[in-house]
Motif scaffolding. Structure first.
Motif, PDB file in Angstrom:
ATOM      1  N   GLU A 214       0.820  -1.216   0.000  1.00 13.66           N
ATOM      2  CA  GLU A 214       0.000   0.000   0.000  1.00 13.66           C
ATOM      3  C   GLU A 214       0.854   1.267   0.000  1.00 13.66           C
ATOM      4  OE1 GLU A 214      -2.117  -3.392   0.878  1.00 13.66           O
ATOM      5  OE2 GLU A 214      -0.537  -2.606   2.208  1.00 13.66           O
ATOM      6  N   THR A 215       2.061   1.206   0.555  1.00 16.79           N
ATOM      7  CA  THR A 215       2.907   2.411   0.616  1.00 16.79           C
ATOM      8  C   THR A 215       3.955   2.465  -0.496  1.00 16.79           C
ATOM      9  OG1 THR A 215       4.483   1.391   2.166  1.00 16.79           O
ATOM     10  CG2 THR A 215       2.614   2.603   3.111  1.00 16.79           C
ATOM     11  N   LYS A 216       4.004   1.474  -1.351  1.00 21.85           N
ATOM     12  CA  LYS A 216       4.929   1.519  -2.489  1.00 21.85           C
ATOM     13  C   LYS A 216       4.594   2.733  -3.359  1.00 21.85           C
ATOM     14  CE  LYS A 216       6.241  -1.119  -6.626  1.00 21.85           C
ATOM     15  NZ  LYS A 216       7.683  -1.114  -6.559  1.00 21.85           N
ATOM     16  N   ASN A 217       5.595   3.567  -3.638  1.00 18.41           N
ATOM     17  CA  ASN A 217       5.411   4.805  -4.414  1.00 18.41           C
ATOM     18  C   ASN A 217       4.322   5.706  -3.829  1.00 18.41           C
ATOM     19  OD1 ASN A 217       7.448   4.167  -6.223  1.00 18.41           O
ATOM     20  ND2 ASN A 217       6.067   3.206  -7.695  1.00 18.41           N
ATOM     21  N   ALA A 237      12.889   5.728   5.950  1.00 20.98           N
ATOM     22  CA  ALA A 237      12.060   4.521   6.119  1.00 20.98           C
ATOM     23  C   ALA A 237      12.543   3.430   5.159  1.00 20.98           C
ATOM     24  CB  ALA A 237      10.599   4.864   5.890  1.00 20.98           C
ATOM     25  N   ARG A 238      11.985   3.396   3.959  1.00 21.97           N
ATOM     26  CA  ARG A 238      12.405   2.469   2.919  1.00 21.97           C
ATOM     27  C   ARG A 238      12.345   3.186   1.575  1.00 21.97           C
ATOM     28  NH1 ARG A 238      14.184  -0.038   6.508  1.00 21.97           N
ATOM     29  NH2 ARG A 238      13.918  -2.250   7.025  1.00 21.97           N
ATOM     30  N   GLY A 239      13.272   2.821   0.685  1.00 27.34           N
ATOM     31  CA  GLY A 239      13.394   3.518  -0.589  1.00 27.34           C
ATOM     32  C   GLY A 239      12.175   3.443  -1.477  1.00 27.34           C
ATOM     33  N   GLY A 240      11.520   2.304  -1.520  1.00 23.99           N
ATOM     34  CA  GLY A 240      10.400   2.112  -2.442  1.00 23.99           C
ATOM     35  C   GLY A 240       9.178   2.937  -2.137  1.00 23.99           C
ATOM     36  N   ILE A 241       9.154   3.607  -0.985  1.00 27.96           N
ATOM     37  CA  ILE A 241       8.006   4.449  -0.641  1.00 27.96           C
ATOM     38  C   ILE A 241       7.995   5.719  -1.484  1.00 27.96           C
ATOM     39  CG2 ILE A 241       6.859   5.691   1.247  1.00 27.96           C
ATOM     40  CD1 ILE A 241       8.250   3.692   3.162  1.00 27.96           C
TER      41      ILE A 241
END
Length: 326
Positions: A214-217, A237-241
Motif C-alpha cells: 500500500e505504501t509503495k510509491n 524509512a524504505r526507498g520504495g516508498i
C-alpha cells in the motif's frame, strides 16, 4: 545434538559466543559483502535457525527448500525482505528487533533534516575545495528549521520520537497515519491531517512509514507537485516508498527545494543513480540505526529471539503471532 544456525553476516563476538553456547553456528563472515544467493540456497535445507539482515531476500522459493527451519531472526525492524505468508504457511517463526533503534533512528532523521536544510554537506565540500573567498550575505543560504511546519508520514515509535525532537525547535507538527493517535496528539500538541493536506502545508516532509504494497510509491509525481517549492523531503524509512524518478524530476525542475535520503529503491545504491549527482540532495548509506550501542542491542535481541524459538519458547518479538498458538 545442537540445533544448527546460519548467520548471514559477521556480528559482534560476544553475541556470536552466546549463540555458540547453545547451537552449532556457521557464519558468512564477509562484513561488506552480502551472502550470495547460492550460499543461502545451499544452507537453508540443513539449518534450524536463520539469523539474517534486511539485505537477504527470504522469499517463497528459498523457503520451499527449508526442511528443518523453525525460526528466521531478522536483525532489523522492517521485514519486507521476508515472505511472511510463505514462512507462516510452513510454520516458520519470524522475528525482528523493534524498539531498540527508535531513538537512534530519530536522531539520524533529524540530523539529516538539519544537514539538508542548512546545506551542511555542501558547505563542508565548498570550504575544503578552496571556494571560500569571503563572507557573503547569499553564501550557502538554506531553509529555516525552527518555527517551520513538519509533516510526518507514519506516526509509529520513530515518528513520535522525531516529533518530540521537533518540538524543541518550536516546529508546528502535522502527521498522517493509518490510524489517528488522539493521545499522542494531546500530549505533544500535534495535529492529524490527510496526506494531501500534509504535503501542501509542510516545509519538511519526513517519510517514516513501513514499506508495504500500500505504501509503495506513496510519494510520486502527483504528491511531490502538492508540496511547497521551498519544501524538503526526508526519507529514512524504505526507498520504495518514494518514486526516485519522480523525485529526481521534482528536484531538477524546482518543484521542491531539496531532499535527504538514507534509503533507496535498490541498495547499495548505484553510483549511476541520478539523485547522487544533485547538489540539493544529501545521501547516506542506510545508517539510521548505526550507533555502536544500538547495533549491539539489535544483535543481542536477534540472538535472543532465535535462542528462545529453538528452546521451544515463543520469541518476544514474533511477527507471525498466529503461530504462537500452534
Amino acid at each position: 545434538m545442537k540445533p544448527k544456525i546460519f548467520v548471514t553476516r559477521k556480528i559482534y563476538t560476544e553475541v556470536l559466543l552466546e549463540l555458540k553456547k547453545n547451537c552449532e553456528v556457521e557464519i558468512w563472515d564477509q562484513e561488506d559483502v552480502p551472502v550470495p544467493r547460492h550460499i543461502l540456497e545451499e544452507k537453508i535445507p540443513h539449518i534450524d535457525g536463520l539469523y539474517c539482515l534486511l539485505t537477504e531476500n527470504i522469499d517463497k522459493k528459498l523457503l520451499d527448500e527449508a526442511k528443518n527451519l523453525k525460526i528466521i531472526s531478522n536483525m532489523a525492524v522492517g521485514y519486507n525482505n521476508i515472505d511472511i505468508s510463505a514462512a507462516t504457511e510452513k510454520g516458520i517463526l519470524v522475528t525482528n528487533t523493534p524498539g531498540v533503534l527508535t531513538e537512534t533512528t530519530a536522531d539520524l532523521t533529524f540530523a539529516l533534516l538539519m544537514a539538508t536544510a542548512r546545506r551542511i554537506i555542501e558547505a563542508d565540500r565548498y570550504l575544503k575545495e578552496g571556494h571560500w573567498k569571503t563572507w557573503s550575505p547569499n553564501l550557502l543560504t538554506g531553509q529555516e528549521i525552527h518555527g517551520s511546519n513538519l509533516g510526518i508520514i507514519g506516526l509509529g515509535e520513530i515518528g513520535i520520537a522525531v516529533a518530540k525532537r521537533a518540538k524543541g525547535f518550536n516546529m508546528n507538527i502535522l502527521y498522517y497515519n493509518r490510524n489517528r493517535k488522539h493521545e499522542v496528539e494531546s500530549s505533544l500538541g500535534i495535529h492529524y491531517a490527510d496526506l494531501n493536506s500534509l504535503l501542501k502545508q509542510s516545509d519538511f516532509v519526513c517519510v517514516l512509514t513501513p514499506y508495504t504494497p500500500e505504501t509503495k510509491n506513496l510519494i510520486d509525481k502527483e504528491q511531490l507537485r502538492m508540496m511547497k517549492k521551498s519544501a524538503i523531503l526526508i526519507n529514512t524509512a524504505r526507498g520504495g516508498i518514494v518514486n526516485e524518478n519522480a523525485l529526481y524530476d521534482a528536484l531538477t525542475s524546482e518543484v521542491i527545494w531539496g531532499a535527504g535520503l538514507d534509503v533507496f529503491e535498490e541498495e547499495p545504491v548505484s553510483l549511476k543513480n541520478s539523485l547522487l549527482a544533485l547538489p540539493n540532495v544529501v545521501v547516506l548509506p542506510h545508517i539510521g540505526s548505526a550507533s555502536l550501542n544500538t547495533r549491539m542491542e539489535m544483535a543481542r535481541m536477534a540472538a535472543c529471539n532465535i535462542l528462545q524459538a529453538l528452546n521451544g519458547e515463543v520469541p518476544q518479538n514474533l511477527i507471525n503471532k498466529e503461530l504462537a498458538c500452534t
